[in-house]
Design an enzyme around this catalytic site. Structure first.
Site, PDB file in Angstrom:
ATOM      1  CG  ASP A  87      10.936  -1.632   3.971  1.00 14.01           C
ATOM      2  OD1 ASP A  87       9.131  -1.429   4.089  1.00 14.01           O
ATOM      3  OD2 ASP A  87      11.013  -1.931   3.001  1.00 14.01           O
TER       4      ASP A  87
ATOM      5  CB  ALA B 295      14.799 -12.535   6.414  1.00 15.31           C
TER       6      ALA B 295
ATOM      7  CB  THR C  87      -1.013  -0.510   1.123  1.00 13.74           C
ATOM      8  OG1 THR C  87      -0.340  -0.393   2.546  1.00 13.74           O
ATOM      9  CG2 THR C  87      -1.831  -0.920   1.026  1.00 13.74           C
ATOM     10  CG  ASP C  88       5.048   1.415   0.710  1.00 17.73           C
ATOM     11  OD1 ASP C  88       5.091   0.417  -0.672  1.00 17.73           O
ATOM     12  OD2 ASP C  88       6.158   0.818   0.716  1.00 17.73           O
TER      13      ASP C  88
ATOM     14  CD  GLU D 170      16.563   0.579  -1.020  1.00 19.49           C
ATOM     15  OE1 GLU D 170      16.532  -1.221  -1.627  1.00 19.49           O
ATOM     16  OE2 GLU D 170      17.146   0.293   0.320  1.00 19.49           O
TER      17      GLU D 170
ATOM     18  CG  LEU E  41      12.715 -10.055   8.869  1.00 25.77           C
ATOM     19  CD1 LEU E  41      13.346 -10.455  10.021  1.00 25.77           C
ATOM     20  CD2 LEU E  41      11.204  -9.653   9.489  1.00 25.77           C
ATOM     21  CB  SER E  42      13.226  -3.679   6.442  1.00 25.21           C
ATOM     22  OG  SER E  42      13.658  -2.351   5.600  1.00 25.21           O
TER      23      SER E  42
END
Ligand code: GLA
Length: 388
Positions: free
Chosen positions: A174, A125, A39-40, A162, A127-128
Protein backbone atom coordinates in the site's frame (compact mmCIF):
# COMPACT_ATOMS: atom_id res chain seq x y z
CA UNK A 1 -16.66 11.48 -5.74
CA UNK A 2 -19.10 14.02 -4.30
CA UNK A 3 -20.00 17.64 -4.95
CA UNK A 4 -17.57 18.76 -2.26
CA UNK A 5 -14.42 20.67 -3.15
CA UNK A 6 -11.46 18.31 -3.64
CA UNK A 7 -9.46 17.24 -0.59
CA UNK A 8 -6.59 19.63 -1.45
CA UNK A 9 -8.82 22.67 -1.22
CA UNK A 10 -10.47 21.48 1.97
CA UNK A 11 -7.15 20.70 3.70
CA UNK A 12 -5.70 24.09 2.81
CA UNK A 13 -8.88 25.92 3.88
CA UNK A 14 -8.78 24.08 7.22
CA UNK A 15 -5.15 25.05 7.72
CA UNK A 16 -5.77 28.68 6.76
CA UNK A 17 -8.70 29.09 9.11
CA UNK A 18 -6.57 27.99 12.01
CA UNK A 19 -2.98 28.93 11.23
CA UNK A 20 -2.82 30.89 7.98
CA UNK A 21 -1.14 29.71 4.79
CA UNK A 22 0.58 26.28 4.92
CA UNK A 23 4.29 25.87 4.16
CA UNK A 24 3.88 22.44 2.57
CA UNK A 25 0.98 20.66 0.90
CA UNK A 26 1.31 17.01 0.02
CA UNK A 27 -1.09 14.54 -1.53
CA UNK A 28 -1.01 10.74 -1.54
CA UNK A 29 -3.50 8.53 -3.40
CA UNK A 30 -5.41 5.47 -2.32
CA UNK A 31 -4.99 2.29 -4.37
CA UNK A 32 -6.89 -0.59 -5.81
CA UNK A 33 -5.09 -3.89 -6.24
CA UNK A 34 -5.85 -5.57 -9.57
CA UNK A 35 -4.35 -8.92 -8.52
CA UNK A 36 -1.71 -10.32 -6.14
CA UNK A 37 -3.54 -10.43 -2.81
CA UNK A 38 -1.92 -11.45 0.47
CA UNK A 39 1.30 -12.03 -1.41
CA UNK A 40 3.23 -8.90 -0.37
CA UNK A 41 4.18 -10.16 3.09
CA UNK A 42 5.28 -13.43 1.47
CA UNK A 43 7.92 -11.56 -0.57
CA UNK A 44 5.74 -12.12 -3.64
CA UNK A 45 4.19 -10.10 -6.48
CA UNK A 46 1.34 -7.58 -6.52
CA UNK A 47 -0.24 -5.53 -9.30
CA UNK A 48 -1.92 -2.43 -7.81
CA UNK A 49 -2.68 0.99 -9.25
CA UNK A 50 -3.15 4.33 -7.51
CA UNK A 51 -6.69 5.73 -7.77
CA UNK A 52 -8.02 9.24 -8.29
CA UNK A 53 -8.85 9.80 -4.60
CA UNK A 54 -6.25 11.54 -2.46
CA UNK A 55 -5.47 12.26 1.14
CA UNK A 56 -4.02 15.77 1.44
CA UNK A 57 -1.93 17.22 4.25
CA UNK A 58 -1.41 21.00 4.61
CA UNK A 59 1.39 21.63 7.08
CA UNK A 60 3.50 24.37 8.64
CA UNK A 61 6.18 24.56 11.32
CA UNK A 62 4.77 25.14 14.82
CA UNK A 63 5.25 28.76 15.90
CA UNK A 64 4.43 29.25 19.50
CA UNK A 65 3.00 25.81 19.92
CA UNK A 66 4.49 23.49 22.49
CA UNK A 67 3.10 20.40 20.80
CA UNK A 68 2.53 19.06 17.30
CA UNK A 69 -1.11 19.46 16.27
CA UNK A 70 -3.08 17.35 13.81
CA UNK A 71 -6.42 18.69 12.68
CA UNK A 72 -8.46 16.19 10.70
CA UNK A 73 -11.58 17.09 8.80
CA UNK A 74 -13.05 13.69 9.67
CA UNK A 75 -11.79 13.07 13.21
CA UNK A 76 -11.12 16.43 14.87
CA UNK A 77 -7.95 17.51 16.64
CA UNK A 78 -5.12 15.69 18.39
CA UNK A 79 -1.85 16.91 19.88
CA UNK A 80 1.46 15.29 20.51
CA UNK A 81 4.47 16.58 22.42
CA UNK A 82 6.94 15.91 25.13
CA UNK A 83 4.08 15.54 27.57
CA UNK A 84 2.84 12.49 25.68
CA UNK A 85 5.62 9.95 26.10
CA UNK A 86 3.87 7.03 24.45
CA UNK A 87 1.80 6.94 21.28
CA UNK A 88 -1.64 5.43 21.77
CA UNK A 89 -1.67 2.90 18.93
CA UNK A 90 -5.47 2.79 18.73
CA UNK A 91 -5.80 6.56 18.25
CA UNK A 92 -6.47 7.83 14.72
CA UNK A 93 -3.58 10.28 15.03
CA UNK A 94 -1.10 7.44 15.70
CA UNK A 95 -0.40 7.33 11.94
CA UNK A 96 0.77 10.96 11.79
CA UNK A 97 2.59 10.87 15.10
CA UNK A 98 4.11 7.50 14.23
CA UNK A 99 5.68 9.03 11.13
CA UNK A 100 7.17 11.83 13.23
CA UNK A 101 8.43 9.36 15.81
CA UNK A 102 10.16 7.08 13.28
CA UNK A 103 11.64 10.02 11.33
CA UNK A 104 13.24 11.22 14.58
CA UNK A 105 14.59 7.68 15.06
CA UNK A 106 16.14 7.96 11.56
CA UNK A 107 17.92 11.19 12.57
CA UNK A 108 15.48 13.56 10.87
CA UNK A 109 14.37 16.40 13.16
CA UNK A 110 10.97 17.74 12.12
CA UNK A 111 10.69 19.92 15.29
CA UNK A 112 7.18 21.05 16.14
CA UNK A 113 4.59 21.26 13.37
CA UNK A 114 0.89 21.45 12.80
CA UNK A 115 -1.18 20.14 9.94
CA UNK A 116 -4.68 19.91 8.53
CA UNK A 117 -5.84 16.71 6.83
CA UNK A 118 -8.67 16.02 4.39
CA UNK A 119 -9.32 12.91 2.34
CA UNK A 120 -11.46 11.76 -0.57
CA UNK A 121 -10.54 8.11 0.03
CA UNK A 122 -13.39 6.14 1.63
CA UNK A 123 -12.07 5.04 5.03
CA UNK A 124 -11.90 1.33 5.87
CA UNK A 125 -12.99 0.32 2.35
CA UNK A 126 -9.78 -1.57 1.40
CA UNK A 127 -8.59 1.37 -0.71
CA UNK A 128 -5.59 2.06 1.49
CA UNK A 129 -6.67 5.21 3.28
CA UNK A 130 -4.23 4.65 6.13
CA UNK A 131 -1.16 4.17 3.91
CA UNK A 132 -2.12 7.33 2.00
CA UNK A 133 -2.20 9.23 5.29
CA UNK A 134 1.21 7.84 6.32
CA UNK A 135 2.71 8.74 2.94
CA UNK A 136 1.19 12.25 2.76
CA UNK A 137 2.43 13.10 6.28
CA UNK A 138 5.90 11.73 5.48
CA UNK A 139 6.15 13.77 2.26
CA UNK A 140 5.08 16.97 4.04
CA UNK A 141 7.44 16.47 6.99
CA UNK A 142 10.40 15.68 4.71
CA UNK A 143 9.61 18.83 2.76
CA UNK A 144 9.72 20.91 5.95
CA UNK A 145 13.07 19.41 6.96
CA UNK A 146 14.49 19.76 3.42
CA UNK A 147 15.11 16.02 3.10
CA UNK A 148 14.55 14.12 -0.11
CA UNK A 149 13.83 10.41 0.27
CA UNK A 150 13.29 7.94 -2.52
CA UNK A 151 10.03 6.02 -2.88
CA UNK A 152 11.25 2.77 -1.29
CA UNK A 153 12.55 4.52 1.83
CA UNK A 154 9.27 6.39 2.27
CA UNK A 155 7.28 3.17 1.80
CA UNK A 156 9.45 1.26 4.27
CA UNK A 157 9.07 3.97 6.89
CA UNK A 158 5.29 3.96 6.40
CA UNK A 159 5.14 0.19 6.66
CA UNK A 160 7.04 0.45 9.97
CA UNK A 161 4.46 2.96 11.22
CA UNK A 162 1.73 0.38 10.57
CA UNK A 163 3.72 -2.57 11.94
CA UNK A 164 5.45 -0.99 14.94
CA UNK A 165 3.26 1.94 15.97
CA UNK A 166 -0.28 0.99 14.94
CA UNK A 167 0.29 -2.76 15.37
CA UNK A 168 -1.06 -3.82 11.95
CA UNK A 169 1.30 -6.46 10.49
CA UNK A 170 0.68 -5.42 6.86
CA UNK A 171 3.07 -5.69 3.90
CA UNK A 172 4.72 -3.05 1.73
CA UNK A 173 2.19 -2.88 -1.14
CA UNK A 174 0.00 0.00 0.00
CA UNK A 175 2.61 2.65 0.89
CA UNK A 176 4.78 1.63 -2.06
CA UNK A 177 2.09 2.16 -4.69
CA UNK A 178 0.78 5.29 -2.95
CA UNK A 179 4.29 6.77 -2.98
CA UNK A 180 5.55 5.43 -6.30
CA UNK A 181 2.70 4.92 -8.79
CA UNK A 182 3.14 6.11 -12.37
CA UNK A 183 0.14 7.97 -13.84
CA UNK A 184 -1.74 5.94 -16.47
CA UNK A 185 -0.27 2.64 -15.27
CA UNK A 186 -0.71 -0.13 -12.74
CA UNK A 187 2.59 -1.50 -11.38
CA UNK A 188 3.87 -5.04 -11.15
CA UNK A 189 5.73 -4.91 -7.83
CA UNK A 190 8.29 -7.45 -6.71
CA UNK A 191 7.84 -7.19 -2.96
CA UNK A 192 11.29 -8.65 -2.32
CA UNK A 193 13.39 -6.35 -4.49
CA UNK A 194 10.76 -3.54 -4.45
CA UNK A 195 11.18 -3.17 -8.23
CA UNK A 196 8.12 -1.61 -9.85
CA UNK A 197 7.30 -2.24 -13.51
CA UNK A 198 4.57 0.00 -14.97
CA UNK A 199 1.83 -1.81 -16.93
CA UNK A 200 -0.97 -0.23 -18.97
CA UNK A 201 -4.56 -1.44 -18.91
CA UNK A 202 -5.55 -3.28 -22.11
CA UNK A 203 -7.01 -0.90 -24.72
CA UNK A 204 -10.73 -0.35 -24.45
CA UNK A 205 -10.96 -1.35 -20.77
CA UNK A 206 -11.53 0.56 -17.54
CA UNK A 207 -11.23 -0.31 -13.89
CA UNK A 208 -14.38 -0.15 -11.78
CA UNK A 209 -14.18 -0.01 -7.99
CA UNK A 210 -17.25 -1.54 -6.38
CA UNK A 211 -17.85 -0.56 -2.78
CA UNK A 212 -20.00 -3.09 -0.92
CA UNK A 213 -20.57 -0.42 1.77
CA UNK A 214 -19.59 -3.00 4.38
CA UNK A 215 -16.58 -2.20 6.55
CA UNK A 216 -14.02 -4.33 8.28
CA UNK A 217 -14.59 -5.27 11.87
CA UNK A 218 -12.26 -7.21 14.11
CA UNK A 219 -10.25 -8.46 11.18
CA UNK A 220 -6.80 -7.29 12.16
CA UNK A 221 -6.49 -10.55 14.08
CA UNK A 222 -7.62 -12.52 10.99
CA UNK A 223 -4.97 -10.75 8.93
CA UNK A 224 -2.32 -11.59 11.53
CA UNK A 225 -3.58 -15.21 11.60
CA UNK A 226 -3.19 -15.54 7.83
CA UNK A 227 0.28 -14.07 7.96
CA UNK A 228 1.31 -16.41 10.80
CA UNK A 229 -0.03 -19.46 8.88
CA UNK A 230 2.09 -18.47 5.86
CA UNK A 231 5.14 -18.15 8.06
CA UNK A 232 4.53 -21.59 9.57
CA UNK A 233 4.16 -23.08 6.09
CA UNK A 234 7.38 -21.42 4.93
CA UNK A 235 9.24 -22.72 7.98
CA UNK A 236 7.95 -26.25 7.39
CA UNK A 237 9.00 -26.06 3.74
CA UNK A 238 12.41 -24.63 4.75
CA UNK A 239 12.10 -21.57 2.53
CA UNK A 240 12.74 -17.96 3.46
CA UNK A 241 9.25 -16.98 2.31
CA UNK A 242 6.39 -18.65 0.38
CA UNK A 243 7.60 -16.81 -2.70
CA UNK A 244 10.35 -19.43 -2.83
CA UNK A 245 8.04 -22.46 -2.53
CA UNK A 246 6.64 -24.55 -5.36
CA UNK A 247 3.18 -26.02 -5.61
CA UNK A 248 4.24 -29.68 -5.75
CA UNK A 249 6.13 -29.31 -2.45
CA UNK A 250 2.83 -28.79 -0.65
CA UNK A 251 1.92 -32.44 -1.23
CA UNK A 252 4.48 -33.38 1.42
CA UNK A 253 2.76 -31.35 4.13
CA UNK A 254 1.07 -33.52 6.79
CA UNK A 255 -2.70 -33.59 7.40
CA UNK A 256 -2.41 -31.54 10.59
CA UNK A 257 -1.07 -28.70 8.45
CA UNK A 258 -4.06 -28.77 6.07
CA UNK A 259 -4.93 -25.14 6.81
CA UNK A 260 -1.35 -23.96 6.26
CA UNK A 261 -1.27 -25.96 3.02
CA UNK A 262 -4.36 -24.21 1.68
CA UNK A 263 -3.03 -20.80 2.65
CA UNK A 264 0.28 -21.60 0.93
CA UNK A 265 -1.55 -22.89 -2.15
CA UNK A 266 -3.29 -19.54 -2.47
CA UNK A 267 -0.03 -17.61 -2.16
CA UNK A 268 1.90 -19.76 -4.62
CA UNK A 269 -0.85 -19.80 -7.25
CA UNK A 270 -1.59 -16.09 -6.71
CA UNK A 271 2.04 -15.22 -7.41
CA UNK A 272 1.80 -17.21 -10.67
CA UNK A 273 -1.46 -15.47 -11.58
CA UNK A 274 0.01 -12.06 -10.87
CA UNK A 275 3.01 -12.61 -13.12
CA UNK A 276 0.68 -13.98 -15.80
CA UNK A 277 -1.58 -10.94 -15.39
CA UNK A 278 1.35 -8.59 -15.94
CA UNK A 279 2.18 -10.54 -19.13
CA UNK A 280 -1.47 -10.32 -20.23
CA UNK A 281 -1.35 -6.55 -19.74
CA UNK A 282 1.86 -6.33 -21.72
CA UNK A 283 0.16 -8.27 -24.52
CA UNK A 284 -3.02 -6.16 -24.25
CA UNK A 285 -5.02 -9.36 -23.59
CA UNK A 286 -8.04 -8.22 -21.59
CA UNK A 287 -9.74 -11.63 -21.54
CA UNK A 288 -6.67 -13.35 -20.09
CA UNK A 289 -6.37 -10.64 -17.43
CA UNK A 290 -10.06 -10.95 -16.55
CA UNK A 291 -9.87 -14.73 -16.24
CA UNK A 292 -6.91 -14.42 -13.86
CA UNK A 293 -8.83 -11.94 -11.70
CA UNK A 294 -11.76 -14.37 -11.52
CA UNK A 295 -9.47 -17.22 -10.50
CA UNK A 296 -7.87 -14.99 -7.86
CA UNK A 297 -11.24 -14.39 -6.24
CA UNK A 298 -11.99 -18.11 -5.99
CA UNK A 299 -8.61 -18.78 -4.44
CA UNK A 300 -9.10 -15.96 -1.89
CA UNK A 301 -12.59 -17.24 -1.11
CA UNK A 302 -11.83 -20.95 -0.85
CA UNK A 303 -8.15 -21.38 0.04
CA UNK A 304 -7.33 -18.16 1.86
CA UNK A 305 -10.85 -17.62 3.28
CA UNK A 306 -10.74 -13.82 3.35
CA UNK A 307 -13.80 -13.03 1.24
CA UNK A 308 -17.24 -12.60 2.77
CA UNK A 309 -20.93 -12.63 1.83
CA UNK A 310 -21.03 -9.02 0.62
CA UNK A 311 -17.85 -9.36 -1.45
CA UNK A 312 -18.98 -12.67 -2.94
CA UNK A 313 -22.38 -11.20 -3.83
CA UNK A 314 -20.76 -8.15 -5.40
CA UNK A 315 -18.36 -10.23 -7.50
CA UNK A 316 -21.17 -12.50 -8.68
CA UNK A 317 -23.35 -9.53 -9.62
CA UNK A 318 -20.43 -7.87 -11.43
CA UNK A 319 -19.87 -11.04 -13.48
CA UNK A 320 -23.49 -10.94 -14.64
CA UNK A 321 -23.40 -7.23 -15.58
CA UNK A 322 -22.74 -5.91 -19.11
CA UNK A 323 -19.14 -5.47 -20.20
CA UNK A 324 -17.57 -7.33 -17.24
CA UNK A 325 -14.30 -9.02 -18.23
CA UNK A 326 -13.22 -10.04 -14.73
CA UNK A 327 -13.97 -9.25 -11.08
CA UNK A 328 -12.60 -10.06 -7.65
CA UNK A 329 -12.39 -8.79 -4.10
CA UNK A 330 -9.52 -6.38 -3.54
CA UNK A 331 -7.32 -5.56 -0.55
CA UNK A 332 -7.27 -7.35 2.79
CA UNK A 333 -10.77 -8.78 2.39
CA UNK A 334 -13.84 -9.60 4.54
CA UNK A 335 -15.55 -6.31 3.55
CA UNK A 336 -14.85 -3.14 1.60
CA UNK A 337 -14.38 -3.13 -2.17
CA UNK A 338 -14.27 -5.41 -5.17
CA UNK A 339 -12.56 -4.48 -8.43
CA UNK A 340 -13.70 -5.23 -11.97
CA UNK A 341 -12.14 -4.98 -15.40
CA UNK A 342 -14.85 -3.64 -17.70
CA UNK A 343 -15.20 -2.88 -21.41
CA UNK A 344 -15.02 0.92 -21.59
CA UNK A 345 -17.99 1.27 -23.92
CA UNK A 346 -20.24 -0.66 -21.49
CA UNK A 347 -19.00 1.01 -18.29
CA UNK A 348 -22.10 3.13 -17.62
CA UNK A 349 -24.48 0.22 -18.11
CA UNK A 350 -22.21 -1.94 -16.00
CA UNK A 351 -22.27 0.55 -13.11
CA UNK A 352 -26.07 0.89 -13.24
CA UNK A 353 -26.66 -2.86 -13.35
CA UNK A 354 -24.25 -3.56 -10.51
CA UNK A 355 -25.95 -1.00 -8.28
CA UNK A 356 -29.38 -2.31 -9.08
CA UNK A 357 -28.40 -5.97 -8.69
CA UNK A 358 -26.56 -5.35 -5.42
CA UNK A 359 -29.51 -3.43 -3.98
CA UNK A 360 -31.87 -6.25 -4.93
CA UNK A 361 -29.72 -8.86 -3.17
CA UNK A 362 -28.48 -6.97 -0.11
CA UNK A 363 -30.70 -3.90 0.28
CA UNK A 364 -27.53 -1.76 0.26
CA UNK A 365 -26.63 1.12 -2.07
CA UNK A 366 -23.24 0.30 -3.53
CA UNK A 367 -20.91 3.02 -4.80
CA UNK A 368 -19.28 2.33 -8.15
CA UNK A 369 -16.33 4.45 -9.27
CA UNK A 370 -14.43 4.32 -12.52
CA UNK A 371 -10.85 5.37 -11.89
CA UNK A 372 -7.95 5.92 -14.21
CA UNK A 373 -4.58 4.86 -12.81
CA UNK A 374 -3.34 7.94 -10.92
CA UNK A 375 0.13 9.26 -10.12
CA UNK A 376 1.89 8.51 -6.83
CA UNK A 377 2.29 11.00 -4.00
CA UNK A 378 3.56 14.50 -4.69
CA UNK A 379 3.89 17.95 -3.23
CA UNK A 380 1.38 20.46 -4.45
CA UNK A 381 3.40 23.57 -5.14
CA UNK A 382 0.85 26.02 -6.47
CA UNK A 383 -0.27 27.00 -2.99
CA UNK A 384 -1.74 30.22 -4.38
CA UNK A 385 -4.32 28.27 -6.32
CA UNK A 386 -5.44 26.54 -3.18
CA UNK A 387 -5.42 29.54 -0.92
CA UNK A 388 -7.04 32.10 -3.17
C1 GLA B 1 -3.84 -5.01 3.19
C2 GLA B 1 -2.38 -4.82 3.56
C3 GLA B 1 -1.47 -5.10 2.38
C4 GLA B 1 -1.78 -6.43 1.72
C5 GLA B 1 -3.27 -6.56 1.48
C6 GLA B 1 -3.64 -7.93 0.98
O1 GLA B 1 -4.22 -4.04 2.26
O2 GLA B 1 -2.17 -3.50 4.01
O3 GLA B 1 -0.12 -5.03 2.80
O4 GLA B 1 -1.28 -7.49 2.48
O5 GLA B 1 -4.03 -6.32 2.65
O6 GLA B 1 -3.07 -8.15 -0.26
Amino acid sequence: MTNRAPAAERAVALHRERWGAPAAISRAPGRVNLIGEHTDYNDGFVLPMAIEFDTVVAMSPGDNDTECVVLSEAFGEATFGRRMPKIDSSHWAAYAFGVHHLLVECGIAPGLWRCAIATDIPIGASLSSSAALDVAVTKALLHLTGDDWHTEAIAQLCQRVENEVVGMPCGIMDPLISAGAVAGHASLVDCRSLDMLPRRLPDGTVIAILDTMTRRELVDSAYADRRAACERAARWLSVAALRDAELHELERMPAELAVERRRARHVITENERTLAAADAMEAGDADALGALMNASHLSLRDDYEVSGPALDAMVQIAHASPGCIGARMTGGGFAGCAVALVAADAADDFAGDVQEGYRAVTGLDASVWLSRPAAGASLIDSIERHTA
